[in-house]
Design a protein around this motif. Sequence first.
Motif, PDB file in Angstrom:
ATOM      1  N   ALA A 171       0.863  -1.181   0.000  1.00  0.00           N
ATOM      2  CA  ALA A 171       0.000   0.000   0.000  1.00  0.00           C
ATOM      3  C   ALA A 171       0.896   1.226   0.000  1.00  0.00           C
ATOM      4  O   ALA A 171       2.103   1.135   0.238  1.00  0.00           O
ATOM      5  CB  ALA A 171      -0.946   0.004   1.200  1.00  0.00           C
ATOM      6  N   GLY A 172       0.295   2.410  -0.245  1.00  0.00           N
ATOM      7  CA  GLY A 172       1.094   3.622  -0.283  1.00  0.00           C
ATOM      8  C   GLY A 172       0.300   4.841   0.124  1.00  0.00           C
ATOM      9  O   GLY A 172      -0.935   4.875  -0.003  1.00  0.00           O
ATOM     10  N   VAL A 173       1.034   5.860   0.596  1.00  0.00           N
ATOM     11  CA  VAL A 173       0.444   7.141   0.987  1.00  0.00           C
ATOM     12  C   VAL A 173       1.055   8.226   0.103  1.00  0.00           C
ATOM     13  O   VAL A 173       2.279   8.394   0.069  1.00  0.00           O
ATOM     14  CB  VAL A 173       0.706   7.461   2.467  1.00  0.00           C
ATOM     15  CG1 VAL A 173       0.080   8.805   2.840  1.00  0.00           C
ATOM     16  CG2 VAL A 173       0.179   6.347   3.365  1.00  0.00           C
ATOM     17  N   ALA A 174       0.182   8.947  -0.615  1.00  0.00           N
ATOM     18  CA  ALA A 174       0.609  10.077  -1.439  1.00  0.00           C
ATOM     19  C   ALA A 174       0.128  11.346  -0.756  1.00  0.00           C
ATOM     20  O   ALA A 174      -1.053  11.693  -0.837  1.00  0.00           O
ATOM     21  CB  ALA A 174       0.042   9.966  -2.850  1.00  0.00           C
ATOM     22  N   ALA A 175       1.018  12.022  -0.061  1.00  0.00           N
ATOM     23  CA  ALA A 175       0.668  13.211   0.701  1.00  0.00           C
ATOM     24  C   ALA A 175       0.990  14.462  -0.107  1.00  0.00           C
ATOM     25  O   ALA A 175       2.127  14.639  -0.541  1.00  0.00           O
ATOM     26  CB  ALA A 175       1.416  13.229   2.032  1.00  0.00           C
ATOM     27  N   GLU A 176      -0.008  15.306  -0.317  1.00  0.00           N
ATOM     28  CA  GLU A 176       0.142  16.526  -1.111  1.00  0.00           C
ATOM     29  C   GLU A 176       0.862  16.220  -2.432  1.00  0.00           C
ATOM     30  O   GLU A 176       1.872  16.848  -2.770  1.00  0.00           O
ATOM     31  CB  GLU A 176       0.884  17.584  -0.310  1.00  0.00           C
ATOM     32  CG  GLU A 176       0.204  17.939   1.012  1.00  0.00           C
ATOM     33  CD  GLU A 176       1.071  18.793   1.910  1.00  0.00           C
ATOM     34  OE1 GLU A 176       1.111  20.020   1.693  1.00  0.00           O
ATOM     35  OE2 GLU A 176       1.735  18.221   2.810  1.00  0.00           O
ATOM     36  N   PRO A 177       0.365  15.241  -3.203  1.00  0.00           N
ATOM     37  CA  PRO A 177       1.090  14.805  -4.401  1.00  0.00           C
ATOM     38  C   PRO A 177       1.025  15.839  -5.529  1.00  0.00           C
ATOM     39  O   PRO A 177      -0.047  16.186  -6.005  1.00  0.00           O
ATOM     40  CB  PRO A 177       0.358  13.518  -4.791  1.00  0.00           C
ATOM     41  CG  PRO A 177      -1.042  13.723  -4.284  1.00  0.00           C
ATOM     42  CD  PRO A 177      -0.891  14.499  -3.007  1.00  0.00           C
ATOM     43  N   ALA A 178       2.183  16.320  -5.958  1.00  0.00           N
ATOM     44  CA  ALA A 178       2.278  17.279  -7.059  1.00  0.00           C
ATOM     45  C   ALA A 178       2.234  16.499  -8.375  1.00  0.00           C
ATOM     46  O   ALA A 178       3.247  16.318  -9.050  1.00  0.00           O
ATOM     47  CB  ALA A 178       3.556  18.095  -6.940  1.00  0.00           C
ATOM     48  N   SER A 179       1.036  16.055  -8.742  1.00  0.00           N
ATOM     49  CA  SER A 179       0.862  15.055  -9.805  1.00  0.00           C
ATOM     50  C   SER A 179       0.631  15.662 -11.182  1.00  0.00           C
ATOM     51  O   SER A 179       0.038  15.018 -12.046  1.00  0.00           O
ATOM     52  CB  SER A 179      -0.323  14.142  -9.457  1.00  0.00           C
ATOM     53  OG  SER A 179      -0.179  13.572  -8.188  1.00  0.00           O
ATOM     54  N   HIS A 180       1.087  16.880 -11.417  1.00  0.00           N
ATOM     55  CA  HIS A 180       0.770  17.549 -12.675  1.00  0.00           C
ATOM     56  C   HIS A 180       1.349  16.824 -13.890  1.00  0.00           C
ATOM     57  O   HIS A 180       0.709  16.775 -14.946  1.00  0.00           O
ATOM     58  CB  HIS A 180       1.248  18.997 -12.646  1.00  0.00           C
ATOM     59  CG  HIS A 180       2.620  19.184 -12.104  1.00  0.00           C
ATOM     60  ND1 HIS A 180       2.886  19.236 -10.752  1.00  0.00           N
ATOM     61  CD2 HIS A 180       3.817  19.327 -12.725  1.00  0.00           C
ATOM     62  CE1 HIS A 180       4.178  19.404 -10.569  1.00  0.00           C
ATOM     63  NE2 HIS A 180       4.772  19.447 -11.742  1.00  0.00           N
ATOM     64  N   GLU A 181       2.542  16.228 -13.762  1.00  0.00           N
ATOM     65  CA  GLU A 181       3.101  15.496 -14.905  1.00  0.00           C
ATOM     66  C   GLU A 181       2.384  14.173 -15.101  1.00  0.00           C
ATOM     67  O   GLU A 181       2.022  13.819 -16.226  1.00  0.00           O
ATOM     68  CB  GLU A 181       4.599  15.261 -14.719  1.00  0.00           C
ATOM     69  CG  GLU A 181       5.250  14.590 -15.927  1.00  0.00           C
ATOM     70  CD  GLU A 181       6.738  14.360 -15.767  1.00  0.00           C
ATOM     71  OE1 GLU A 181       7.388  13.994 -16.770  1.00  0.00           O
ATOM     72  OE2 GLU A 181       7.266  14.519 -14.648  1.00  0.00           O
ATOM     73  N   LEU A 182       2.146  13.444 -14.033  1.00  0.00           N
ATOM     74  CA  LEU A 182       1.419  12.181 -14.127  1.00  0.00           C
ATOM     75  C   LEU A 182       0.070  12.379 -14.796  1.00  0.00           C
ATOM     76  O   LEU A 182      -0.366  11.552 -15.604  1.00  0.00           O
ATOM     77  CB  LEU A 182       1.223  11.589 -12.734  1.00  0.00           C
ATOM     78  CG  LEU A 182       0.428  10.285 -12.686  1.00  0.00           C
ATOM     79  CD1 LEU A 182       1.357   9.092 -12.836  1.00  0.00           C
ATOM     80  CD2 LEU A 182      -0.382  10.181 -11.402  1.00  0.00           C
ATOM     81  N   LEU A 183      -0.603  13.493 -14.483  1.00  0.00           N
ATOM     82  CA  LEU A 183      -1.953  13.748 -14.981  1.00  0.00           C
ATOM     83  C   LEU A 183      -1.962  14.548 -16.273  1.00  0.00           C
ATOM     84  O   LEU A 183      -3.030  14.977 -16.717  1.00  0.00           O
ATOM     85  CB  LEU A 183      -2.770  14.479 -13.910  1.00  0.00           C
ATOM     86  CG  LEU A 183      -2.891  13.770 -12.557  1.00  0.00           C
ATOM     87  CD1 LEU A 183      -3.731  14.586 -11.593  1.00  0.00           C
ATOM     88  CD2 LEU A 183      -3.479  12.365 -12.725  1.00  0.00           C
ATOM     89  N   THR A 184      -0.809  14.748 -16.883  1.00  0.00           N
ATOM     90  CA  THR A 184      -0.647  15.459 -18.166  1.00  0.00           C
ATOM     91  C   THR A 184      -1.299  16.844 -18.148  1.00  0.00           C
ATOM     92  O   THR A 184      -1.877  17.282 -19.145  1.00  0.00           O
ATOM     93  CB  THR A 184      -1.190  14.641 -19.367  1.00  0.00           C
ATOM     94  OG1 THR A 184      -2.640  14.606 -19.317  1.00  0.00           O
ATOM     95  CG2 THR A 184      -0.638  13.227 -19.374  1.00  0.00           C
ATOM     96  N   LEU A 185      -1.194  17.562 -17.043  1.00  0.00           N
ATOM     97  CA  LEU A 185      -1.860  18.852 -16.944  1.00  0.00           C
ATOM     98  C   LEU A 185      -1.178  19.889 -17.838  1.00  0.00           C
ATOM     99  O   LEU A 185       0.041  20.039 -17.836  1.00  0.00           O
ATOM    100  CB  LEU A 185      -1.862  19.354 -15.501  1.00  0.00           C
ATOM    101  CG  LEU A 185      -2.578  18.476 -14.461  1.00  0.00           C
ATOM    102  CD1 LEU A 185      -2.705  19.230 -13.146  1.00  0.00           C
ATOM    103  CD2 LEU A 185      -3.934  18.004 -14.952  1.00  0.00           C
ATOM    104  N   ARG A 186      -1.974  20.614 -18.607  1.00  0.00           N
ATOM    105  CA  ARG A 186      -1.472  21.713 -19.434  1.00  0.00           C
ATOM    106  C   ARG A 186      -1.145  22.899 -18.532  1.00  0.00           C
ATOM    107  O   ARG A 186      -2.005  23.389 -17.798  1.00  0.00           O
ATOM    108  CB  ARG A 186      -2.527  22.132 -20.464  1.00  0.00           C
ATOM    109  CG  ARG A 186      -2.816  21.093 -21.531  1.00  0.00           C
ATOM    110  CD  ARG A 186      -3.900  21.573 -22.478  1.00  0.00           C
ATOM    111  NE  ARG A 186      -5.206  21.611 -21.811  1.00  0.00           N
ATOM    112  CZ  ARG A 186      -5.774  22.699 -21.324  1.00  0.00           C
ATOM    113  NH1 ARG A 186      -5.164  23.872 -21.417  1.00  0.00           N
ATOM    114  NH2 ARG A 186      -6.959  22.649 -20.745  1.00  0.00           N
ATOM    115  N   LEU A 187       0.094  23.379 -18.609  1.00  0.00           N
ATOM    116  CA  LEU A 187       0.528  24.479 -17.755  1.00  0.00           C
ATOM    117  C   LEU A 187       1.019  25.683 -18.541  1.00  0.00           C
ATOM    118  O   LEU A 187       1.347  26.722 -17.954  1.00  0.00           O
ATOM    119  CB  LEU A 187       1.645  24.013 -16.812  1.00  0.00           C
ATOM    120  CG  LEU A 187       1.330  22.814 -15.919  1.00  0.00           C
ATOM    121  CD1 LEU A 187       2.547  22.440 -15.088  1.00  0.00           C
ATOM    122  CD2 LEU A 187       0.130  23.091 -15.029  1.00  0.00           C
ATOM    123  N   ASP A 188       1.051  25.586 -19.882  1.00  0.00           N
ATOM    124  CA  ASP A 188       1.643  26.652 -20.685  1.00  0.00           C
ATOM    125  C   ASP A 188       0.914  27.974 -20.519  1.00  0.00           C
ATOM    126  O   ASP A 188       1.520  29.047 -20.654  1.00  0.00           O
ATOM    127  CB  ASP A 188       1.651  26.270 -22.170  1.00  0.00           C
ATOM    128  CG  ASP A 188       2.582  25.096 -22.452  1.00  0.00           C
ATOM    129  OD1 ASP A 188       3.411  24.794 -21.575  1.00  0.00           O
ATOM    130  OD2 ASP A 188       2.467  24.485 -23.527  1.00  0.00           O
TER     131      ASP A 188
END
Length: 307
Positions: A171-188
Amino acid sequence: MSAASWDPLAPVLVEPLAGSDSPAHYLLAETLDGLYTPYALRLPDGPGPHPFVLVAYGNGGGGMGWLRDRVHRFRHVTDVLLEAGYACAWVRYRTEVELGYQTGGPLRSTVRQGMGLLNRAPLEYEDEVAILRHVAIHPAIDADRLFHLGVSHAGEMLLKLLSQHPGLLRAGVAAEPASHELLTLRLDDVPTVTSEGGLRDIESMEIRSTDRARDRIADPDEVSARLDAVDIPVLVLGRDEDELQGVFRLTYELLAEKRDDVEWRSWSHDVHGYIYPESDADGVARVDDVQREALAVVVDFLDRHSR
């Protein structure tokens, strides 16, 4: 010492911690490309084998100096885990590569002229893979009960690890995960995000709304495939006033669409990484009620999935 007599589980350094009977054993795990990355193992009382929690924070780099500082100054989380019966280790890994996960694809290996050949260099979360494989052979560790606790970038690293290297964790704990790359978030088009020489500056990025984060997913099919690979229960922790709370919550919601054993908790706190309270030189931690409650939730989650 001859190469034949070298013990890969022999610590390169053993450091006492003030007021504790559980010192830090610094070990070196061979990474997937043949180099070494350090981690600092602490063991609870009793003969074992013990369940193990990998403890990680943020981006990589800093080496042994960073690791030793974490072991002492941010020891409280490991004290709590030891008290609950878990072996644990602060870990260190290589520096993040900008969009390396997005552009590099899964790591593949083969053999040429009797030696290894990779399609790309390993990334920071794959140093965690090396540590998990290394600690799993330790006689005091239960290889079937390995857990991951990661904050900020290391929370995203947990999910990147699972997307390409399943089968390692209970199992795992993701605390305050900065997941912008994993989620392919557009940031331009985010006004506070700048880029120079292909390296983005996201220090001032602000995505508080979950809906706003969801609208920025560039490749929903790819995100779905990545999360399909998650093969363990995950606890996602947010922070109510964090600039990236929308990303944290979206990470949970997308995981919860895939699995019914994903959990969410969030607290109000003024420190990013609040589940890692600081301790003074005597090992006395400065812990408030929110941090105590959050760590109790983490231990309860681990306990429920350790049985």
